[in-house]
Structures are given as structure tokens and as C-alpha cells.
Write a protein that holds these residues in place. Sequence first.
Motif, PDB file in Angstrom:
ATOM      1  N   VAL A 166       6.885  22.883 -14.247  1.00 19.98           N
ATOM      2  CA  VAL A 166       6.109  22.443 -13.090  1.00 19.98           C
ATOM      3  C   VAL A 166       6.992  21.543 -12.229  1.00 19.98           C
ATOM      4  CG1 VAL A 166       4.119  21.107 -12.318  1.00 19.98           C
ATOM      5  CG2 VAL A 166       3.909  22.618 -14.301  1.00 19.98           C
ATOM      6  N   THR A 167       7.117  21.904 -10.972  1.00 21.06           N
ATOM      7  CA  THR A 167       7.953  21.124 -10.051  1.00 21.06           C
ATOM      8  C   THR A 167       7.144  20.459  -8.938  1.00 21.06           C
ATOM      9  OG1 THR A 167       8.387  23.148  -8.783  1.00 21.06           O
ATOM     10  CG2 THR A 167      10.008  22.512 -10.472  1.00 21.06           C
ATOM     11  N   ALA A 168       5.876  20.826  -8.788  1.00 19.72           N
ATOM     12  CA  ALA A 168       5.060  20.203  -7.738  1.00 19.72           C
ATOM     13  C   ALA A 168       3.580  20.378  -8.050  1.00 19.72           C
ATOM     14  CB  ALA A 168       5.380  20.795  -6.369  1.00 19.72           C
ATOM     15  N   VAL A 169       2.801  19.389  -7.601  1.00 13.45           N
ATOM     16  CA  VAL A 169       1.337  19.473  -7.668  1.00 13.45           C
ATOM     17  C   VAL A 169       0.810  19.088  -6.293  1.00 13.45           C
ATOM     18  CG1 VAL A 169      -0.765  18.670  -8.775  1.00 13.45           C
ATOM     19  CG2 VAL A 169       1.360  18.814 -10.107  1.00 13.45           C
ATOM     20  N   THR A 170      -0.088  19.914  -5.757  1.00 15.92           N
ATOM     21  CA  THR A 170      -0.655  19.657  -4.439  1.00 15.92           C
ATOM     22  C   THR A 170      -2.167  19.515  -4.549  1.00 15.92           C
ATOM     23  OG1 THR A 170       1.093  20.937  -3.342  1.00 15.92           O
ATOM     24  CG2 THR A 170      -0.925  20.531  -2.085  1.00 15.92           C
ATOM     25  N   TRP A 171      -2.680  18.389  -4.049  1.00 17.27           N
ATOM     26  CA  TRP A 171      -4.129  18.165  -4.008  1.00 17.27           C
ATOM     27  C   TRP A 171      -4.592  18.284  -2.559  1.00 17.27           C
ATOM     28  CZ3 TRP A 171      -0.940  15.128  -7.087  1.00 17.27           C
ATOM     29  CH2 TRP A 171      -1.217  15.127  -8.459  1.00 17.27           C
ATOM     30  N   SER A 172      -5.614  19.094  -2.320  1.00 17.01           N
ATOM     31  CA  SER A 172      -6.128  19.295  -0.966  1.00 17.01           C
ATOM     32  C   SER A 172      -7.626  19.577  -1.021  1.00 17.01           C
ATOM     33  CB  SER A 172      -5.396  20.465  -0.279  1.00 17.01           C
ATOM     34  OG  SER A 172      -5.603  21.665  -1.028  1.00 17.01           O
ATOM     35  N   GLY A 173      -8.253  19.622   0.160  1.00 17.25           N
ATOM     36  CA  GLY A 173      -9.673  19.938   0.241  1.00 17.25           C
ATOM     37  C   GLY A 173     -10.573  18.724   0.328  1.00 17.25           C
ATOM     38  N   GLY A 174     -10.091  17.570  -0.117  1.00 20.87           N
ATOM     39  CA  GLY A 174     -10.888  16.353  -0.044  1.00 20.87           C
ATOM     40  C   GLY A 174     -10.393  15.455   1.070  1.00 20.87           C
ATOM     41  N   SER A 175     -10.844  14.211   1.075  1.00 18.41           N
ATOM     42  CA  SER A 175     -10.386  13.258   2.091  1.00 18.41           C
ATOM     43  C   SER A 175     -10.450  11.844   1.543  1.00 18.41           C
ATOM     44  CB  SER A 175     -11.232  13.365   3.371  1.00 18.41           C
ATOM     45  OG  SER A 175     -12.577  12.984   3.103  1.00 18.41           O
ATOM     46  N   ILE A 176      -9.490  11.051   1.965  1.00 15.32           N
ATOM     47  CA  ILE A 176      -9.461   9.620   1.655  1.00 15.32           C
ATOM     48  C   ILE A 176      -9.607   8.897   2.990  1.00 15.32           C
ATOM     49  CG2 ILE A 176      -8.189   7.743   0.542  1.00 15.32           C
ATOM     50  CD1 ILE A 176      -6.484   9.899  -0.848  1.00 15.32           C
ATOM     51  N   ARG A 177     -10.682   8.189   3.156  1.00 14.00           N
ATOM     52  CA  ARG A 177     -10.955   7.546   4.436  1.00 14.00           C
ATOM     53  C   ARG A 177     -10.181   6.233   4.582  1.00 14.00           C
ATOM     54  NH1 ARG A 177     -17.552   8.421   4.994  1.00 14.00           N
ATOM     55  NH2 ARG A 177     -17.494  10.720   5.011  1.00 14.00           N
ATOM     56  N   PRO A 178     -10.069   5.744   5.820  1.00 15.37           N
ATOM     57  CA  PRO A 178      -9.390   4.458   6.033  1.00 15.37           C
ATOM     58  C   PRO A 178     -10.010   3.349   5.183  1.00 15.37           C
ATOM     59  CG  PRO A 178      -9.722   5.568   8.129  1.00 15.37           C
ATOM     60  CD  PRO A 178     -10.459   6.374   7.098  1.00 15.37           C
ATOM     61  N   GLY A 179      -9.141   2.522   4.587  1.00 11.78           N
ATOM     62  CA  GLY A 179      -9.612   1.430   3.751  1.00 11.78           C
ATOM     63  C   GLY A 179      -9.961   1.842   2.337  1.00 11.78           C
ATOM     64  N   GLN A 180      -9.725   3.131   1.978  1.00 11.51           N
ATOM     65  CA  GLN A 180     -10.030   3.621   0.636  1.00 11.51           C
ATOM     66  C   GLN A 180      -8.757   4.157  -0.028  1.00 11.51           C
ATOM     67  OE1 GLN A 180     -13.172   6.544   0.999  1.00 11.51           O
ATOM     68  NE2 GLN A 180     -14.686   5.042   1.664  1.00 11.51           N
ATOM     69  N   ALA A 198       0.828  -1.203   0.000  1.00  8.69           N
ATOM     70  CA  ALA A 198       0.000   0.000   0.000  1.00  8.69           C
ATOM     71  C   ALA A 198       0.862   1.253   0.000  1.00  8.69           C
ATOM     72  CB  ALA A 198      -0.951  -0.008   1.200  1.00  8.69           C
ATOM     73  N   HIS A 199       1.569   1.466  -1.095  1.00  8.26           N
ATOM     74  CA  HIS A 199       2.415   2.645  -1.241  1.00  8.26           C
ATOM     75  C   HIS A 199       1.752   3.642  -2.185  1.00  8.26           C
ATOM     76  CE1 HIS A 199       5.235   0.235   0.822  1.00  8.26           C
ATOM     77  NE2 HIS A 199       5.786  -0.375  -0.216  1.00  8.26           N
ATOM     78  N   VAL A 200       2.222   4.876  -2.161  1.00 10.93           N
ATOM     79  CA  VAL A 200       1.853   5.846  -3.185  1.00 10.93           C
ATOM     80  C   VAL A 200       2.621   5.466  -4.455  1.00 10.93           C
ATOM     81  CG1 VAL A 200       1.916   8.257  -3.877  1.00 10.93           C
ATOM     82  CG2 VAL A 200       1.375   7.654  -1.506  1.00 10.93           C
ATOM     83  N   THR A 201       1.903   5.303  -5.558  1.00 13.09           N
ATOM     84  CA  THR A 201       2.534   4.816  -6.790  1.00 13.09           C
ATOM     85  C   THR A 201       2.080   5.611  -8.006  1.00 13.09           C
ATOM     86  OG1 THR A 201       0.766   3.161  -7.037  1.00 13.09           O
ATOM     87  CG2 THR A 201       2.794   2.447  -5.952  1.00 13.09           C
ATOM     88  N   ILE A 202       2.879   5.502  -9.081  1.00 15.57           N
ATOM     89  CA  ILE A 202       2.542   6.060 -10.390  1.00 15.57           C
ATOM     90  C   ILE A 202       2.075   4.905 -11.270  1.00 15.57           C
ATOM     91  CG2 ILE A 202       3.419   7.251 -12.447  1.00 15.57           C
ATOM     92  CD1 ILE A 202       3.391   9.106 -10.135  1.00 15.57           C
ATOM     93  N   ASN A 203       0.914   5.062 -11.900  1.00 15.64           N
ATOM     94  CA  ASN A 203       0.352   3.997 -12.723  1.00 15.64           C
ATOM     95  C   ASN A 203      -0.157   4.545 -14.062  1.00 15.64           C
ATOM     96  OD1 ASN A 203       0.145   1.691 -10.537  1.00 15.64           O
ATOM     97  ND2 ASN A 203      -0.619   3.558  -9.583  1.00 15.64           N
ATOM     98  N   PRO A 204       0.203   3.906 -15.195  1.00 19.29           N
ATOM     99  CA  PRO A 204       1.123   2.782 -15.283  1.00 19.29           C
ATOM    100  C   PRO A 204       2.532   3.204 -14.893  1.00 19.29           C
ATOM    101  CG  PRO A 204       0.624   3.629 -17.466  1.00 19.29           C
ATOM    102  CD  PRO A 204      -0.285   4.349 -16.524  1.00 19.29           C
ATOM    103  N   ASN A 246      -5.066   4.891   1.765  1.00 18.21           N
ATOM    104  CA  ASN A 246      -5.038   5.299   3.167  1.00 18.21           C
ATOM    105  C   ASN A 246      -4.650   4.086   3.999  1.00 18.21           C
ATOM    106  OD1 ASN A 246      -5.609   5.991   5.870  1.00 18.21           O
ATOM    107  ND2 ASN A 246      -7.236   7.397   5.249  1.00 18.21           N
ATOM    108  N   GLU A 247      -3.478   4.158   4.651  1.00 17.08           N
ATOM    109  CA  GLU A 247      -2.979   3.042   5.447  1.00 17.08           C
ATOM    110  C   GLU A 247      -3.329   3.162   6.928  1.00 17.08           C
ATOM    111  OE1 GLU A 247       1.191   3.533   3.822  1.00 17.08           O
ATOM    112  OE2 GLU A 247       1.017   1.368   3.798  1.00 17.08           O
ATOM    113  N   GLU A 248      -3.922   4.289   7.321  1.00 21.00           N
ATOM    114  CA  GLU A 248      -4.266   4.495   8.728  1.00 21.00           C
ATOM    115  C   GLU A 248      -5.656   3.925   9.032  1.00 21.00           C
ATOM    116  OE1 GLU A 248      -2.216   5.601  10.927  1.00 21.00           O
ATOM    117  OE2 GLU A 248      -0.621   6.151   9.537  1.00 21.00           O
ATOM    118  N   THR A 249      -5.924   3.719  10.315  1.00 23.49           N
ATOM    119  CA  THR A 249      -7.229   3.200  10.728  1.00 23.49           C
ATOM    120  C   THR A 249      -8.101   4.259  11.408  1.00 23.49           C
ATOM    121  OG1 THR A 249      -6.279   2.472  12.848  1.00 23.49           O
ATOM    122  CG2 THR A 249      -6.307   0.878  11.021  1.00 23.49           C
ATOM    123  N   ASP A 250      -7.489   5.372  11.830  1.00 20.76           N
ATOM    124  CA  ASP A 250      -8.244   6.386  12.562  1.00 20.76           C
ATOM    125  C   ASP A 250      -7.969   7.799  12.061  1.00 20.76           C
ATOM    126  OD1 ASP A 250      -5.671   6.517  13.377  1.00 20.76           O
ATOM    127  OD2 ASP A 250      -6.079   6.483  15.547  1.00 20.76           O
TER     128      ASP A 250
END
Length: 230
Positions: free
Chosen positions: A108-122, A30-36, A53-57
Motif C-alpha cells: 500500500v502506497t497511498a490512502v485517499t479519503w473523500s466524500g465527506g467534509s471537515i468544516r471550518p473550526g473542526q 494546526a498541521h496534519v499529523t500522525i498520532n501517536p 480545517n485551517e480555512e474560514t470559508d
Amino acid sequence: MSFPNAAKRLMTGAGAVTAAVVALALPASAHVTINPNTAEPGGYGAFNVRVPNEETDADTTKVQLYLPTDHPIASVSVQPVPGWTAEVTKSRLPKPIKVEGGELTDAVTAVTWSGGSIRPGQFQQFWISLGPLPNDTPKLYFKALQTYTDHSGKTSVVRWIDLPDGGAEPEHPAPSLTLAKAAAPQAKPIVKKTEDGTGTALGAAGLVAGLLALGVAIVALRRTGRSTGA
């Protein structure tokens, strides 16, 4: 012990074992990956940054992706993600790169995504378009930061920035993209052969034998006709 109760206990035990196996397998993959994770150098492509999301809480509330500055990419664009805001950062390059029509001094040297949420197990996928991909390196590394926020508002950051050192996979490997030319398609043989390679030879031998047999039969019939006529 009745059969229904025994079966129920067996299924419950199997479910617990399966859950334990899955739990043990998740941290390794469960790592952050580039696909393909592979593409052709010099080309363009659409890739998704897959963030589990690797956390439970706690929820993932921000993702920062850093593009390589030693092999900058001239064209970078992002696809909108419902509920998230994408902020693209451009910076001056330490060394300009040649592009069609001139030189590129900023990229472009960086992209930041914010404002949303990824819940545990998703997990969430953030799509980006990149190109042209460089021709002078076999692999690109995209370091990433993943910010978690728990229910009390406390934040923590997981840094996916580790590069391979020739040993075991690092605990938090940076997402990577392998650049390699696609293998040229091989021409298919016109003549089909059997597994032992004798099919064609046996077929030809059978045809010759058949023709010889037919010739012998014709000669025999002619001789038989002459004998009857006499």
C-alpha cells in the motif's frame, strides 16, 4: 461608569485578546499529523491521521496520505469513517522486501479519503493500522495532500510534504512517525532512604542506642535490688 458596564467591557476586551491569541497560535500547530507520533520498530500499531480545517470559508473534502516507499509497510488497513470513502492504492515496490514466508513485491502506497467534509473550526481523525514497522530507520514520513472546496465549488490543495532540513520547522511539514524502542523499566530500590540518604543509618544508630540504654537500666535495677535486700 457603573460597575456592571465596566465589568462587561473588561470581559469583552479579555475575550477579544483571548481570541486573538488563539488565532495566532493556530497556524503554528494546526498541521496534519500522525498520532501517536512514536512507536516501537518491528511492531504493529493503530494510528490516526488528524486533519484540522485551517480555512474560514472552505471545507476539507479530500485527504490523501502517501506511505513511504523507501521503507514500505507490509500490512496496512483502514477503519471506516462515517460519511467518508477510503480508497487504498497498491503499487509495485522499487525493491522487494522480505516478510515472513517470502518477499513482498507490492504494498500500500497511498490512502485517499473523500466524500465527506471537515468544516471550518473542526477536525477529523482517520484511523489506520500499520505493521510491522521497519527496523532500519528512526523516522517515517507520510506526505499528505489536503483538498479544500469553497461554497462556489472552487478547490485548492495544501501540500503537507516538506521535510526538515535542520533549520526551523517548515511551513507545511509532512506528518511523521518516530520509531524508538521503549526504555526498559528500572528496578526500584528495596530500602527506602530519606532525601539526604541518612535515614537508614540514623535508624540503626537509634536502635543500638536504645538497646544499650535498656541494658544499663537492667543492670541498675539488679544492683538496686541487691542493695535493698542487704
